[in-house]
Write a protein that holds these residues in place. Sequence first.
Motif, PDB file in Angstrom:
ATOM      1  N   THR A  39       0.854  -1.182   0.000  1.00  0.00           N
ATOM      2  CA  THR A  39       0.000   0.000   0.000  1.00  0.00           C
ATOM      3  C   THR A  39       0.893   1.236   0.000  1.00  0.00           C
ATOM      4  O   THR A  39       2.115   1.127   0.128  1.00  0.00           O
ATOM      5  N   GLY A  40       0.285   2.391  -0.102  1.00  0.00           N
ATOM      6  CA  GLY A  40       1.034   3.633  -0.038  1.00  0.00           C
ATOM      7  C   GLY A  40       1.735   3.808   1.298  1.00  0.00           C
ATOM      8  O   GLY A  40       2.752   4.495   1.395  1.00  0.00           O
ATOM      9  N   ALA A  41       1.219   3.160   2.335  1.00  0.00           N
ATOM     10  CA  ALA A  41       1.819   3.216   3.670  1.00  0.00           C
ATOM     11  C   ALA A  41       2.857   2.106   3.866  1.00  0.00           C
ATOM     12  O   ALA A  41       3.299   1.862   4.976  1.00  0.00           O
ATOM     13  N   ARG A  42       3.222   1.414   2.776  1.00  0.00           N
ATOM     14  CA  ARG A  42       4.214   0.322   2.790  1.00  0.00           C
ATOM     15  C   ARG A  42       3.778  -0.857   3.665  1.00  0.00           C
ATOM     16  O   ARG A  42       4.567  -1.479   4.342  1.00  0.00           O
ATOM     17  N   ARG A  43       2.480  -1.175   3.607  1.00  0.00           N
ATOM     18  CA  ARG A  43       1.965  -2.367   4.284  1.00  0.00           C
ATOM     19  C   ARG A  43       1.713  -3.432   3.216  1.00  0.00           C
ATOM     20  O   ARG A  43       1.158  -3.131   2.159  1.00  0.00           O
ATOM     21  N   PRO A  44       2.106  -4.675   3.484  1.00  0.00           N
ATOM     22  CA  PRO A  44       1.902  -5.728   2.491  1.00  0.00           C
ATOM     23  C   PRO A  44       0.438  -6.169   2.410  1.00  0.00           C
ATOM     24  O   PRO A  44      -0.264  -6.221   3.418  1.00  0.00           O
ATOM     25  N   ILE A  45       0.007  -6.451   1.203  1.00  0.00           N
ATOM     26  CA  ILE A  45      -1.345  -6.958   0.947  1.00  0.00           C
ATOM     27  C   ILE A  45      -1.200  -8.305   0.231  1.00  0.00           C
ATOM     28  O   ILE A  45      -0.487  -8.411  -0.768  1.00  0.00           O
ATOM     29  N   VAL A  46      -1.904  -9.329   0.742  1.00  0.00           N
ATOM     30  CA  VAL A  46      -1.865 -10.667   0.150  1.00  0.00           C
ATOM     31  C   VAL A  46      -3.293 -11.101  -0.123  1.00  0.00           C
ATOM     32  O   VAL A  46      -4.170 -10.963   0.732  1.00  0.00           O
ATOM     33  N   GLY A  47      -3.544 -11.613  -1.317  1.00  0.00           N
ATOM     34  CA  GLY A  47      -4.870 -12.087  -1.684  1.00  0.00           C
ATOM     35  C   GLY A  47      -5.260 -13.337  -0.908  1.00  0.00           C
ATOM     36  O   GLY A  47      -4.422 -14.205  -0.637  1.00  0.00           O
ATOM     37  N   ARG A  48      -6.531 -13.427  -0.538  1.00  0.00           N
ATOM     38  CA  ARG A  48      -7.030 -14.553   0.252  1.00  0.00           C
ATOM     39  C   ARG A  48      -6.947 -15.880  -0.506  1.00  0.00           C
ATOM     40  O   ARG A  48      -6.492 -16.889   0.037  1.00  0.00           O
ATOM     41  N   VAL A  49      -7.359 -15.907  -1.764  1.00  0.00           N
ATOM     42  CA  VAL A  49      -7.315 -17.152  -2.541  1.00  0.00           C
ATOM     43  C   VAL A  49      -5.867 -17.591  -2.721  1.00  0.00           C
ATOM     44  O   VAL A  49      -5.531 -18.768  -2.583  1.00  0.00           O
ATOM     45  N   TYR A  50      -4.983 -16.630  -3.022  1.00  0.00           N
ATOM     46  CA  TYR A  50      -3.561 -16.933  -3.181  1.00  0.00           C
ATOM     47  C   TYR A  50      -3.005 -17.547  -1.889  1.00  0.00           C
ATOM     48  O   TYR A  50      -2.303 -18.563  -1.927  1.00  0.00           O
ATOM     49  N   ALA A  51      -3.308 -16.952  -0.748  1.00  0.00           N
ATOM     50  CA  ALA A  51      -2.812 -17.454   0.532  1.00  0.00           C
ATOM     51  C   ALA A  51      -3.316 -18.868   0.801  1.00  0.00           C
ATOM     52  O   ALA A  51      -2.556 -19.727   1.261  1.00  0.00           O
ATOM     53  N   ARG A  52      -4.575 -19.126   0.510  1.00  0.00           N
ATOM     54  CA  ARG A  52      -5.126 -20.470   0.721  1.00  0.00           C
ATOM     55  C   ARG A  52      -4.395 -21.496  -0.135  1.00  0.00           C
ATOM     56  O   ARG A  52      -4.102 -22.600   0.318  1.00  0.00           O
ATOM     57  N   MET A  53      -4.102 -21.128  -1.376  1.00  0.00           N
ATOM     58  CA  MET A  53      -3.400 -22.050  -2.264  1.00  0.00           C
ATOM     59  C   MET A  53      -1.971 -22.291  -1.770  1.00  0.00           C
ATOM     60  O   MET A  53      -1.506 -23.429  -1.753  1.00  0.00           O
TER      61      MET A  53
END
Length: 78
Positions: A39-53
């Motif tokens: 994000t603009g605040a340098r926080r990581p974002i991970v997709g839910r489906v990707y994480a489950r896989m």
Amino acid sequence: MEFQSETLTEDELATITGYQIPSKQIVWLIDNQWEHVLTGARRPIVGRVYARMKLAGVTPSAVNPAAETWALDLANVS
């Protein structure tokens, strides 16, 4: 029924990485080859489906992350 976001919450990401601090989470994600965006605040974002896989041991594909590649084999059909 409760709505689940398409991305992991901060608590879920902390549980997976073992870190509360975003910079440490980013290092963990990179070291463990997890795709993520910042994000603009340098926080990581991970997709839910990707994480489950990833947690299930499935290697997501860039073409279609939710489906495995297969081919129809009609060689034995007469």
